[in-house]
Each structure stands twice: as structure tokens, then as C-alpha cells.
Design a protein around this motif. Structure first.
Motif, mmCIF file in Angstrom:
data_model
loop_
_atom_site.group_PDB
_atom_site.id
_atom_site.type_symbol
_atom_site.label_atom_id
_atom_site.label_comp_id
_atom_site.label_asym_id
_atom_site.label_seq_id
_atom_site.Cartn_x
_atom_site.Cartn_y
_atom_site.Cartn_z
ATOM 1 N N GLN A 1 -15.853 3.382 9.128
ATOM 2 C CA GLN A 1 -15.718 4.784 9.505
ATOM 3 C C GLN A 1 -14.691 4.965 10.622
ATOM 4 N N ALA A 2 -14.467 3.864 11.356
ATOM 5 C CA ALA A 2 -13.553 3.958 12.489
ATOM 6 C C ALA A 2 -12.083 3.922 12.064
ATOM 7 N N ASN B 1 0.832 -1.208 0.000
ATOM 8 C CA ASN B 1 0.000 0.000 0.000
ATOM 9 C C ASN B 1 0.866 1.258 0.000
ATOM 10 N N ARG B 2 1.851 1.264 0.897
ATOM 11 C CA ARG B 2 2.712 2.450 1.009
ATOM 12 C C ARG B 2 3.557 2.629 -0.262
ATOM 13 N N CYS C 1 3.333 5.982 12.375
ATOM 14 C CA CYS C 1 3.821 6.129 10.998
ATOM 15 C C CYS C 1 2.871 6.883 10.066
ATOM 16 N N GLY C 2 1.658 7.142 10.512
ATOM 17 C CA GLY C 2 0.731 7.917 9.682
ATOM 18 C C GLY C 2 -0.033 7.101 8.654
ATOM 19 N N GLU C 3 0.173 5.794 8.677
ATOM 20 C CA GLU C 3 -0.561 4.924 7.737
ATOM 21 C C GLU C 3 -1.945 4.609 8.334
ATOM 22 N N PRO C 4 -2.880 4.085 7.504
ATOM 23 C CA PRO C 4 -4.200 3.745 8.042
ATOM 24 C C PRO C 4 -4.094 2.709 9.157
ATOM 25 N N ALA C 5 -4.925 2.879 10.191
ATOM 26 C CA ALA C 5 -4.884 1.944 11.318
ATOM 27 C C ALA C 5 -6.250 1.846 11.980
ATOM 28 N N HIS D 1 -9.947 6.449 3.737
ATOM 29 C CA HIS D 1 -8.717 6.957 4.343
ATOM 30 C C HIS D 1 -7.815 7.371 3.202
ATOM 31 N N LYS D 2 -7.298 8.581 3.297
ATOM 32 C CA LYS D 2 -6.555 9.132 2.158
ATOM 33 C C LYS D 2 -5.287 8.337 1.820
ATOM 34 N N GLN D 3 -4.803 7.571 2.775
ATOM 35 C CA GLN D 3 -3.568 6.822 2.529
ATOM 36 C C GLN D 3 -3.814 5.455 1.865
ATOM 37 N N PHE D 4 -5.061 5.053 1.750
ATOM 38 C CA PHE D 4 -5.365 3.763 1.121
ATOM 39 C C PHE D 4 -5.366 3.876 -0.399
ATOM 40 N N VAL D 5 -4.735 2.922 -1.051
ATOM 41 C CA VAL D 5 -4.822 2.848 -2.510
ATOM 42 C C VAL D 5 -5.807 1.719 -2.811
#
Lengths: 68, 307
Positions: free
Chosen positions: B276-277, B145-146, B284-288, B193-197
Motif C-alpha cells: 500500500q505504501a 515496465n515503462r 519521473c512519475g513512475e512507481p516508487a 499503482h496505475k503505472q505498473f504493468v
């Protein structure tokens, strides 16, 4: 008749006794291999289960299961 | 028995008992994958695609077909490989991946656990008692993903096939993790989540055997090796069970996945609140889902900071 089966995964070669006009399906049954999990080739050509084998045929059995 | 279309020697028999020769099998396979891409609107103009490439038959077939499709659509394609550091396994598949990308002139990026996390999977497993597939899966998904996002991807493709999906569905069922199934399907990652591709799975409806046959007939540079950590894995055992059923009752895997697709909209609706949660990892700022993402939780155990 006798067929030579090379199993790619184990790198083992085994001689299998089969009745005349036996097919790929018979060979896999004898080796207790599920046909869903392998490809069988002879002279680099893929064989289907109903394909008849000949005496002294050499076939390769390639496992398609990657696992993990 | 001869090919139902041209009466030549068959290489495959479809579930409806129709035999197909090499040429017509390749056509059948490509048409079905193309239909999946179009039905689920997996790609559109303006997309940038990153295809995850392990060097195995599935990811190589997936990348090949997407490359063909994207060239016609004007969509840029890049390949991303992850080197987990699994001795006597990954070295060969990465070599195959590089050969393939060189042949088809596809840019390849390799991210390694060693460089990104400071350890290899082998060394991690030596020091920590953990299911190897869990440790590997968490970290690999994170890097895919990253890595895809950092390569500018709007979509990331994986080579998951029908067998993989049927196995995962049953694993979730058996372990009582049905909410995880709401995240499956041919196109996933719609979580806001903006970090998800967003992820796409073009081989979703092809069985593992069909993919292997395609790769063999196309003479892709694939070494058919099994991950040394797979032995005894729950997934592998479930795969064996499914293959036994498939042999006795053809269409079992397709049936499991089709049934799932019928209830997927309801499942997603039911677990909407979970979606939504989704938050952001404090480290690290990634989705969690929690304060730390699962990779950071893993790294926390060994006190390593991600690079």
C-alpha cells in the motif's frame, strides 16, 4: 577409446581418454562438468547421459547457464 | 533406453526417469507451459501483451510460445528489447532478437540506456563503483515496465525460469530481504499503482536446461553467450550451488519453488502494508517505494535527467 570434446563456452577442444562403452555421463565426469548445466550433442543430435560413445566420436558441450 | 511413448531415440530424461524423444519432449514442454498460463490465468481476451526479449534462449522461447498461444486467442503480441550497452554481448543477442522477430513477424521495439538515460551500462560502471547486476537490473526493470506501458500493454511477459526463481528466493533469504520474495511468483505486479504493468512468467516451472533444450531443438537463432558482468555475481555462484544440489538430489529447485508457492499467500498478506505504501517518483512519475524511484536515485548520482 578417445573422444574429442568441443566445449562451446571456452571454444576449446580437448581429447578425452575413456574406457570402451563409456557413456556421456562418464565423459562429463572426466571433464568435471555438471550434467545439469550442459547439453551434449553429436552430429547435431542431443544425447542423454546414458548414451554410449564410440571411439573417435566428436561431441559438443553447450552450457545452458546464462548467468547475470 | 528409448522414448517411453514411441520407442525412438530419446533427447531428455524426465525427473521420473521417463525418456522422451524430440517430438514428445517438445509436446511435454509446450503442454507444461500452457498449463502454467492457464492455471494462473496469465492472459485473457482483451489483453495486449508485450514480451521482454533479450535475444537469449529463455526470452525467445517465452515469446515463441506466447505468440503461438496469443494468435489462437486473438491477443496482440509485441516484443520489447533493452539495449543496456554491454560491449561484446548485447550486440549479438539483439541481432538474434531481430532475426527471430522478423521470422515470426512480431513487432520489435528496442529501448537503449544510452537514448533513455544518456549513458551505457559500460560507461556507468567505468565511473561508478556499483554491482553491475544491481545497476543493470534496476534500469532494465524500469524500462521494461515503462516501455511495455507506452506500447499499450496490459501484461508484460518475461522469460524467467525455475532456476531464476529458485536463485532469487535464496538470494532474498540469504540477504534477509524476505519482503522482496512477496513480490515474486508466476504472476506479479499486483501492486496497486496505475503505472505498473502486471508481469507474467510462463516458463516459471521449466528448468534452465529444459528451456535450453527446447530452444536448441526448435533451432531458434540463439547464440549461447554469457553476460561478461555475470562472472563472480552472487546469483551465478548461487546457481552453481543449486545445480550441484540438483545433480545430487534431483528436484531440489522444484522443491524450493513449490515450498515458496505454498507460503506466498501468507507472505503477500504479511507485507500488504508495504504494497500500500507504493507511491509515485517525484522526478519521473513512475512507481516508487521512496520519494524517488531506484532508477532516479541511480541517475541522481550522476546527475542525468531521463528522457
Amino acid at each position: 577409446m578417445q573422444v574429442i570434446a568441443h566445449i562451446e563456452r571456452t571454444k576449446k577442444t580437448t581429447k578425452v581418454e575413456l574406457p570402451a562403452k563409456a557413456t556421456v555421463k562418464h565423459l562429463l565426469e572426466k571433464l568435471a562438468v555438471n550434467p545439469v548445466t550442459v547439453l551434449v550433442t553429436r552430429d547435431q543430435k542431443v544425447l542423454i547421459e546414458t548414451q554410449e560413445l564410440k571411439d573417435k566420436d566428436t561431441v559438443k558441450i553447450l552450457s545452458v547457464v546464462s548467468g547475470g | 533406453m528409448a522414448c517411453k511413448k514411441c520407442q525412438t531415440e530419446p533427447v531428455y530424461v524426465l525427473q521420473n526417469h521417463a525418456p522422451l524423444c524430440k517430438q514428445h519432449y517438445l509436446h511435454y514442454f509446450e503442454k507444461k507451459v500452457l498449463k502454467t498460463i492457464r492455471t494462473y490465468k496469465m492472459l485473457e481476451k482483451g489483453d495486449i501483451l508485450v514480451s521482454a526479449l533479450s535475444g537469449g534462449k529463455d526470452s525467445m522461447t517465452c515469446l515463441y510460445l506466447l505468440h503461438q498461444y496469443c494468435q489462437k486467442q486473438g491477443i496482440p503480441v509485441k516484443a520489447l528489447a533493452i539495449d543496456e550497452g554491454i560491449e561484446k554481448y548485447r550486440e549479438q543477442t539483439l541481432k538474434d532478437a531481430a532475426t527471430f522477430c522478423k521470422t515470426y513477424k512480431i513487432p520489435l521495439t528496442v529501448l537503449s540506456f544510452k537514448k533513455m538515460f544518456g549513458f551505457t551500462l559500460d560507461s556507468y560502471l567505468k565511473d561508478h563503483k556499483m554491482n553491475p547486476c544491481t545497476a543493470c537490473g534496476i534500469s532494465r526493470r524500469y524500462l521494461i515496465n515503462r516501455g511495455a506501458r507506452e506500447l499499450g500493454a496490459t501484461k508484460v511477459a518475461t522469460g524467467h525460469n525455475l532456476d531464476d526463481e529458485a536463485q532469487t528466493l535464496l538470494m532474498n533469504q540469504f540477504k534477509g530481504n524476505i519482503s522482496l520474495s512477496a513480490k515474486l511468483g508466476p504472476m506479479t505486479g499486483a501492486l496497486m499503482h496505475k503505472q505498473f504493468v502486471r508481469r507474467i512468467k510462463p516458463l516459471y516451472f521449466m528448468t534452465e536446461k529444459e528451456v535450453a533444450l527446447y530452444a536448441v531443438l526448435m533451432e531458434f537463432p540463439v547464440t549461447f553467450v554469457e553476460c561478461p558482468n555475470a562472472e563472480g555475481a552472487f546469483r551465478l555462484q548461487l546457481g552453481e550451488v543449486l545445480n550441484t544440489w540438483e545433480q545430487k538430489y534431483p528436484g531440489t529447485k522444484q522443491g524450493i519453488v513449490n515450498s515458496f508457492l505454498e507460503i506466498l499467500p501468507s507472505l503477500r498478506e504479511q507485507f500488504k502494508s508495504t504494497k500500500q505504501a507504493i507511491g509515485t517518483c517525484e522526478s519521473c512519475g513512475e512507481p516508487a517505494a521512496k520519494t524517488l524511484c531506484r532508477t532516479c536515485e541511480l541517475l541522481e548520482k550522476i546527475k542525468v535527467k531521463k528522457k
